[in-house]
Scaffold this active site. Sequence first.
Site, PDB file in Angstrom:
ATOM      1  N   TRP A 100       0.927  -1.085  -0.124  1.00  0.00           N
ATOM      2  CA  TRP A 100       0.032  -0.152  -0.121  1.00  0.00           C
ATOM      3  C   TRP A 100       0.723   1.196   0.105  1.00  0.00           C
ATOM      4  CZ3 TRP A 100      -4.285  -1.597  -1.853  1.00  0.00           C
ATOM      5  CH2 TRP A 100      -4.583  -2.980  -1.607  1.00  0.00           C
ATOM      6  N   ASP A 167      -1.393   6.468   6.617  1.00  0.00           N
ATOM      7  CA  ASP A 167      -2.282   5.657   6.396  1.00  0.00           C
ATOM      8  C   ASP A 167      -2.568   4.577   7.404  1.00  0.00           C
ATOM      9  OD1 ASP A 167      -4.017   3.541   5.271  1.00  0.00           O
ATOM     10  OD2 ASP A 167      -2.690   3.059   3.635  1.00  0.00           O
ATOM     11  N   LYS A 191     -11.306  -2.323   7.565  1.00  0.00           N
ATOM     12  CA  LYS A 191     -10.011  -3.210   8.335  1.00  0.00           C
ATOM     13  C   LYS A 191     -10.285  -3.280   9.931  1.00  0.00           C
ATOM     14  CE  LYS A 191      -7.185  -4.091   4.851  1.00  0.00           C
ATOM     15  NZ  LYS A 191      -7.116  -5.464   4.336  1.00  0.00           N
TER      16      LYS A 191
END
Length: 354
Positions: A100, A167, A191
């Site tokens: 990511w 993030d 998540k």
Amino acid sequence: MKKHNFSAGPCILPQEVLQKASEAILNFNDDNLSLIEISHRSKPFVAVMEKARSLALKLLGLENKGYKALFLQGGASTEFLMVAYNLLNKKAAYLNTGTWSEKSLKEAKLFGEVVEVASSKDKKFSYIPKGFNIPEDADYFHCTSNNTVAGTQIHEFPETNVPLVCDMSSDIFSRQLDFEKFDLIYAGAQKNMGPAGTTLVIIKEDILGKVEREIPSMLNYQVHIDKDSMFNTPPVFAVYVSMLTLEWLKDLGGIPFIEEVNNKKAALLYTEIDRNPLFKGIVAKEDRSTMNATFTLVDEKHKETFDKLCAEAGINGINGHRSVGGYRASMYNALPLYSVQALVDVMQELERKK
């Protein structure tokens, strides 16, 4: 009997949250209308949005400190783009710790110079780089706090005068941090907070308005702030379930309480991984994630037996990411300690059967 859900995302949710959400689908607020068929401009849903945003700031200790909370769409993948669109004027610094991080770095390059201050790609992202330098003239520094694919987590964030962007998709609300160190935090709900469909953005408003380019309305953080996160039709169900999950966490005792629980779960599983001669961890011990534990069998001949034992015990979602292999046990906030114990019991049973 409900399975032990170790899925990396969409995440496990508290049973009471699922119950309340299912009731709201049929009859929300005792109005004999479904949550997903009422107007998003109606007072009942506006109250949901306001409460969700308020709870997010409260749990992070950022109320009345110049931060705004937004619930947006497009997942963290859209935030890779939005962060750069809104903040990158000339140069940005990125720490590359996984899949990511690489994707966010790629998007940022569309808007200006990107300095990769460090990377752990040389060892398949199995550790967190340390001792790197952040350029003082960078518009911001971006990092990923927890790497779901590899199973690493940043335990010490760098000290810098450059705006800090993070993030936190896979470990938001899971541990205590000095959240005032961060100027922008974003996290996909699926998540650790709710279902797929919305992304939480926590932003210090005074970092905005410094880029020279014109920003399209849907990608402009200031537009969403000015419209109280209701510029366009929001994902009502995802926001509502996120609100319920944040309420659940607050009632438990907030982040301090859940961090203690998460540490117990991680300690239980990692202790077994290190003790059991049939298993080994994949990443550096000092960088292990409390959210996503990655491990593998020492000898693949035991795979069929282990997989069968897991299925019989109702253990779900522990296959490793295709780029890493092995196994990955995601231990998000709502996963109970007894589920981790069930996995440990299976690992010990395999040892007895070998």
